[in-house]
Scaffold this active site. Structure first.
Site, mmCIF file in Angstrom:
data_model
loop_
_atom_site.group_PDB
_atom_site.id
_atom_site.type_symbol
_atom_site.label_atom_id
_atom_site.label_comp_id
_atom_site.label_asym_id
_atom_site.label_seq_id
_atom_site.Cartn_x
_atom_site.Cartn_y
_atom_site.Cartn_z
ATOM 1 N N ASP A 61 0.833 -1.205 0.000
ATOM 2 C CA ASP A 61 0.000 0.000 0.000
ATOM 3 C C ASP A 61 0.870 1.259 0.000
ATOM 4 O O ASP A 61 1.976 1.257 0.540
ATOM 5 C CB ASP A 61 -0.906 -0.026 1.243
ATOM 6 C CG ASP A 61 -2.134 0.859 1.064
ATOM 7 O OD1 ASP A 61 -2.380 1.341 -0.062
ATOM 8 O OD2 ASP A 61 -2.852 1.067 2.057
ATOM 9 N N LEU A 91 12.003 -19.802 -5.552
ATOM 10 C CA LEU A 91 10.965 -19.029 -4.862
ATOM 11 C C LEU A 91 9.582 -19.237 -5.497
ATOM 12 O O LEU A 91 9.452 -19.241 -6.712
ATOM 13 C CB LEU A 91 11.325 -17.533 -4.970
ATOM 14 C CG LEU A 91 10.365 -16.567 -4.281
ATOM 15 C CD1 LEU A 91 10.574 -16.567 -2.772
ATOM 16 C CD2 LEU A 91 10.544 -15.141 -4.819
ATOM 17 N N HIS A 103 2.703 3.208 -8.982
ATOM 18 C CA HIS A 103 2.551 1.774 -9.265
ATOM 19 C C HIS A 103 3.764 1.252 -10.037
ATOM 20 O O HIS A 103 4.229 0.148 -9.799
ATOM 21 C CB HIS A 103 1.262 1.518 -10.060
ATOM 22 C CG HIS A 103 0.016 1.914 -9.315
ATOM 23 N ND1 HIS A 103 -0.177 1.577 -7.991
ATOM 24 C CD2 HIS A 103 -1.085 2.613 -9.696
ATOM 25 C CE1 HIS A 103 -1.348 2.062 -7.587
ATOM 26 N NE2 HIS A 103 -1.917 2.701 -8.601
#
Ligand code: FPP
Length: 234
Positions: free
Chosen positions: A14, A125, A31
């Site tokens: 956020d 990962l 973003h």
């Protein structure tokens, strides 16, 4: 990290919009910067003892944003994952997208299928990207799937256990994050991984997602490792 348990870290990223405004930039620039941070965290995570990373890229509520911003985030997802694909494959990262795909734009669904397919054999990962994701929607979808199996006669209500129910969730088998980090100063979970975070340690950070660095992750992980995790026992 020898000998230490590998961790699943989930992140609510956020603060992108506020970071952009603070820098005199349009919200979407936040973003773009946020995506770069995802890249850096993915690269650093295995070296910090992280085996799975789940990031909240777009919630079921985010459709309420202006169309231009929604389109930008979708396009950003497609262009960044496409650009990163060779590097992700080289690093052995296995990408999965969780969320309701049905209503995603066609180009996004195509990109999702390509990246999942091409990274499916990755043994490094696990990167789970929550896209058009809602925790309640995930639980309802699991309940619906189980009910349908009951109607078809392949499952029985009295056989339902927590483990069995978990197997219907989108995030299985990576299910439970050891810790959930939220940047941006808000202290709430916003419909993220509701079932899966039952025992997760929560970390709320005031810094904005574009300010997050691999060093931030390292310091959260060392705080996590120092916390006493008792799962309700003494
Ligand atoms: C929240 O900040 C952030 C989002 C809704 C979008 C996050 C998306 C990315 C970082 C791109 C992800 C890309 C990949 C490849 C995983 P906000 O806009 O709510 O910030 P604010 O609270 O300051 O307005």
């Amino acid at each position: 990290m020898e000998g230490e348990r590998k961790l699943h870290v989930a992140i609510v990223m956020d603060g992108n919009g506020r970071w952009a405004v603070q820098h005199g930039l349009p919200r979407v620039a936040g973003h773009r910067q946020g995506a770069q941070v995802v890249h850096d965290v993915v690269a650093a995570a295995p070296g910090l003892g992280v085996s799975a990373l789940t990031v909240f890229a777009f919630s079921t509520e985010n459709w309420k944003r202006p169309k231009e911003e929604v389109d930008f985030i979708m396009q950003l997802f497609v262009s960044t994952v496409t650009k990163w694909l060779p590097e992700l494959m080289e690093r052995g990262v296995k990408v999965r997208v969780i969320g309701n795909r049905g209503v995603l734009p066609g180009a996004v669904r195509t990109a999702v299928a390509a990246i999942e397919g091409k990274t499916a054999s990755g043994s490094g990962l696990h990167l789970n990207v929550a896209l058009n994701y809602g925790g309640r929607a995930e639980i309802v979808a699991a309940a619906r799937e189980f009910s349908e199996a009951c109607t078809a006669g392949t499952a029985f209500p009295h056989d339902l256990t927590e483990d069995r129910f978990s197997s219907y969730l989108w995030l299985a088998p990576d299910t439970e994050p050891d810790l959930v980090i939220r940047t941006g100063g808000e202290r709430r979970v916003s419909n993220f991984l509701l079932w899966e975070m039952a025992y997760s340690e929560l970390f709320f950070l005031d810094l904005l997602w574009p300010e997050f660095t691999p060093d931030t992750l390292a310091s959260v992980l060392s705080e996590f490792r120092a916390r006493d995790r008792r799962f309700g026992a003494l």
